[in-house]
Design a protein around this motif. Structure first.
Motif, PDB file in Angstrom:
ATOM      1  N   VAL A  25      14.133  64.663   1.073  1.00 31.65           N
ATOM      2  CA  VAL A  25      14.528  65.099   2.417  1.00 31.65           C
ATOM      3  C   VAL A  25      15.220  66.460   2.407  1.00 31.65           C
ATOM      4  CG1 VAL A  25      16.061  64.561   4.367  1.00 31.65           C
ATOM      5  CG2 VAL A  25      14.659  62.760   3.331  1.00 31.65           C
ATOM      6  N   LEU A  26      16.137  66.664   1.487  1.00 28.88           N
ATOM      7  CA  LEU A  26      16.976  67.862   1.548  1.00 28.88           C
ATOM      8  C   LEU A  26      16.550  69.006   0.630  1.00 28.88           C
ATOM      9  CD1 LEU A  26      20.393  66.024   1.795  1.00 28.88           C
ATOM     10  CD2 LEU A  26      19.076  67.065   3.635  1.00 28.88           C
ATOM     11  N   ILE A  27      15.650  68.738  -0.311  1.00 26.13           N
ATOM     12  CA  ILE A  27      15.221  69.810  -1.218  1.00 26.13           C
ATOM     13  C   ILE A  27      13.723  70.050  -1.108  1.00 26.13           C
ATOM     14  CG2 ILE A  27      15.041  70.514  -3.641  1.00 26.13           C
ATOM     15  CD1 ILE A  27      17.691  68.944  -4.090  1.00 26.13           C
ATOM     16  N   LEU A  28      12.930  69.014  -1.336  1.00 18.03           N
ATOM     17  CA  LEU A  28      11.483  69.179  -1.395  1.00 18.03           C
ATOM     18  C   LEU A  28      10.871  69.562  -0.047  1.00 18.03           C
ATOM     19  CD1 LEU A  28       9.061  69.022  -3.250  1.00 18.03           C
ATOM     20  CD2 LEU A  28       8.862  66.595  -2.688  1.00 18.03           C
ATOM     21  N   ALA A  29      11.228  68.848   1.010  1.00 18.01           N
ATOM     22  CA  ALA A  29      10.631  69.134   2.331  1.00 18.01           C
ATOM     23  C   ALA A  29      10.939  70.558   2.800  1.00 18.01           C
ATOM     24  CB  ALA A  29      11.080  68.099   3.355  1.00 18.01           C
ATOM     25  N   ARG A 111      -2.240  53.851   5.408  1.00 18.45           N
ATOM     26  CA  ARG A 111      -3.578  53.257   5.218  1.00 18.45           C
ATOM     27  C   ARG A 111      -4.482  53.559   6.403  1.00 18.45           C
ATOM     28  NH1 ARG A 111      -2.304  47.792   2.113  1.00 18.45           N
ATOM     29  NH2 ARG A 111      -2.132  48.738   0.063  1.00 18.45           N
ATOM     30  N   GLY A 112      -3.935  53.508   7.594  1.00 16.61           N
ATOM     31  CA  GLY A 112      -4.724  53.796   8.796  1.00 16.61           C
ATOM     32  C   GLY A 112      -4.782  55.274   9.127  1.00 16.61           C
ATOM     33  N   GLN A 113      -4.177  56.082   8.290  1.00 16.68           N
ATOM     34  CA  GLN A 113      -4.085  57.535   8.490  1.00 16.68           C
ATOM     35  C   GLN A 113      -3.537  57.874   9.879  1.00 16.68           C
ATOM     36  OE1 GLN A 113      -7.990  59.016   7.464  1.00 16.68           O
ATOM     37  NE2 GLN A 113      -7.574  58.839   5.278  1.00 16.68           N
ATOM     38  N   HIS A 114      -2.476  57.150  10.259  1.00 16.97           N
ATOM     39  CA  HIS A 114      -1.840  57.350  11.562  1.00 16.97           C
ATOM     40  C   HIS A 114      -0.546  58.140  11.470  1.00 16.97           C
ATOM     41  CE1 HIS A 114      -4.651  54.567  13.332  1.00 16.97           C
ATOM     42  NE2 HIS A 114      -4.292  53.616  12.476  1.00 16.97           N
ATOM     43  N   ILE A 115      -0.301  58.744  10.334  1.00 11.68           N
ATOM     44  CA  ILE A 115       0.959  59.457  10.174  1.00 11.68           C
ATOM     45  C   ILE A 115       0.700  60.796   9.495  1.00 11.68           C
ATOM     46  CG2 ILE A 115       1.540  58.393   7.950  1.00 11.68           C
ATOM     47  CD1 ILE A 115       4.484  58.331   9.039  1.00 11.68           C
ATOM     48  N   GLY A 116       1.374  61.806  10.009  1.00 14.96           N
ATOM     49  CA  GLY A 116       1.241  63.145   9.442  1.00 14.96           C
ATOM     50  C   GLY A 116       2.490  63.526   8.670  1.00 14.96           C
ATOM     51  N   GLU A 117       2.550  64.797   8.337  1.00 12.14           N
ATOM     52  CA  GLU A 117       3.675  65.312   7.550  1.00 12.14           C
ATOM     53  C   GLU A 117       5.007  65.135   8.289  1.00 12.14           C
ATOM     54  OE1 GLU A 117       4.315  69.520   5.708  1.00 12.14           O
ATOM     55  OE2 GLU A 117       2.221  68.952   5.401  1.00 12.14           O
ATOM     56  N   HIS A 121       8.224  62.831   7.191  1.00  9.69           N
ATOM     57  CA  HIS A 121       9.564  63.397   7.046  1.00  9.69           C
ATOM     58  C   HIS A 121      10.583  62.587   7.849  1.00  9.69           C
ATOM     59  CE1 HIS A 121      12.696  66.317   6.380  1.00  9.69           C
ATOM     60  NE2 HIS A 121      12.898  66.381   7.685  1.00  9.69           N
ATOM     61  N   LEU A 122      10.230  62.215   9.074  1.00 11.36           N
ATOM     62  CA  LEU A 122      11.158  61.446   9.910  1.00 11.36           C
ATOM     63  C   LEU A 122      11.458  60.076   9.294  1.00 11.36           C
ATOM     64  CD1 LEU A 122       9.853  62.329  13.478  1.00 11.36           C
ATOM     65  CD2 LEU A 122      11.954  63.138  12.373  1.00 11.36           C
ATOM     66  N   ASN A 124      11.345  59.408   6.092  1.00 13.89           N
ATOM     67  CA  ASN A 124      12.201  59.675   4.929  1.00 13.89           C
ATOM     68  C   ASN A 124      13.643  59.952   5.337  1.00 13.89           C
ATOM     69  OD1 ASN A 124      10.384  59.248   2.849  1.00 13.89           O
ATOM     70  ND2 ASN A 124       9.642  61.338   2.860  1.00 13.89           N
ATOM     71  N   VAL A 125      13.839  60.667   6.434  1.00 15.28           N
ATOM     72  CA  VAL A 125      15.202  60.920   6.931  1.00 15.28           C
ATOM     73  C   VAL A 125      15.856  59.597   7.322  1.00 15.28           C
ATOM     74  CG1 VAL A 125      16.544  61.955   8.808  1.00 15.28           C
ATOM     75  CG2 VAL A 125      14.772  63.302   7.659  1.00 15.28           C
ATOM     76  N   SER A 126      15.126  58.762   8.034  1.00 17.27           N
ATOM     77  CA  SER A 126      15.663  57.466   8.437  1.00 17.27           C
ATOM     78  C   SER A 126      15.982  56.602   7.215  1.00 17.27           C
ATOM     79  CB  SER A 126      14.662  56.745   9.347  1.00 17.27           C
ATOM     80  OG  SER A 126      15.174  55.511   9.767  1.00 17.27           O
ATOM     81  N   LEU A 127      15.099  56.617   6.222  1.00 21.12           N
ATOM     82  CA  LEU A 127      15.359  55.878   4.981  1.00 21.12           C
ATOM     83  C   LEU A 127      16.629  56.373   4.304  1.00 21.12           C
ATOM     84  CD1 LEU A 127      11.773  55.618   3.486  1.00 21.12           C
ATOM     85  CD2 LEU A 127      13.330  53.700   3.858  1.00 21.12           C
ATOM     86  N   LEU A 128      16.797  57.689   4.243  1.00 18.82           N
ATOM     87  CA  LEU A 128      17.993  58.250   3.612  1.00 18.82           C
ATOM     88  C   LEU A 128      19.255  57.822   4.359  1.00 18.82           C
ATOM     89  CD1 LEU A 128      19.330  60.035   1.472  1.00 18.82           C
ATOM     90  CD2 LEU A 128      18.902  62.007   2.962  1.00 18.82           C
ATOM     91  N   VAL A 129      19.228  57.867   5.681  1.00 18.42           N
ATOM     92  CA  VAL A 129      20.395  57.460   6.473  1.00 18.42           C
ATOM     93  C   VAL A 129      20.711  55.987   6.218  1.00 18.42           C
ATOM     94  CG1 VAL A 129      21.218  57.065   8.840  1.00 18.42           C
ATOM     95  CG2 VAL A 129      20.112  59.234   8.241  1.00 18.42           C
ATOM     96  N   HIS A 130      19.684  55.133   6.253  1.00 22.29           N
ATOM     97  CA  HIS A 130      19.902  53.705   5.997  1.00 22.29           C
ATOM     98  C   HIS A 130      20.444  53.474   4.583  1.00 22.29           C
ATOM     99  CE1 HIS A 130      17.503  53.091   9.614  1.00 22.29           C
ATOM    100  NE2 HIS A 130      17.987  51.868   9.637  1.00 22.29           N
ATOM    101  N   ALA A 131      19.902  54.196   3.612  1.00 21.67           N
ATOM    102  CA  ALA A 131      20.348  54.033   2.221  1.00 21.67           C
ATOM    103  C   ALA A 131      21.799  54.483   2.044  1.00 21.67           C
ATOM    104  CB  ALA A 131      19.426  54.794   1.274  1.00 21.67           C
TER     105      ALA A 131
END
Length: 144
Positions: A25-29, A111-117, A121-122, A124-131
């Motif tokens: 989230v904070l370096i790679l993106a 799997r359904g290709q329903h998500i973009g970059e 990112h969003l 991953n941000v939510s995962l980081l906040v929860h973690a």
């Protein structure tokens, strides 16, 4: 001795999990946004595949150790509002379940290709906040 080993594995896996999210989230993106799309695409795909391989092993260790540790406190979990410890442990478990939910949604969307970059990112941000909230609960359990 077994409890110490399981607790150590849990802590090491948590460090790796949160560290991976932090890096993504904070370096790679932000660094990836500065790259040309012809470079960013293959790099994102290669890094994503490697991250998934590693994070799956980390998640198995993290959640396996977490379940083992939680079993020891099953009596406390019977009444989640009886003490600060029980409430924080219950909240920690809820956050862990929400993180699993994020990953389940991510698998379904990919799997359904329903998500973009941007969507990735969003999440991953939510995962980081929860973690991070989970780590705060974990630390607070033995302090409050």
């Amino acid at each position: 001795m077994t409890y110490l080993l399981v607790k150590t594995l849990h802590l090491l896996a948590a460090m790796a999990f949160v560290g991976t999210l932090f890096f993504q989230v904070l370096i790679l993106a932000p660094a990836g946004r500065r790259l040309d799309a012809s470079v960013r695409g293959p790099m994102s795909q290669a890094l994503g595949q490697q991250a998934r391989r590693v994070i799956h092993v980390i998640a198995i260790v993290l959640y396996g150790a977490g379940l083992t540790l939680a079993w020891r406190y099953r009596g406390v979990l019977a009444d989640p509002f009886a003490s600060h410890f029980a409430t924080l442990l219950s909240l920690k478990i809820l956050l862990a379940v929400l993180i699993i939910g994020h990953y389940a949604a991510l698998i379904f969307l990919r799997r359904g290709q329903h998500i973009g970059e941007r969507g990735m990112h969003l999440i991953n941000v939510s995962l980081l906040v929860h973690a991070v909230l989970l780590v705060i609960c974990a630390k607070s359990m033995f302090v409050l």
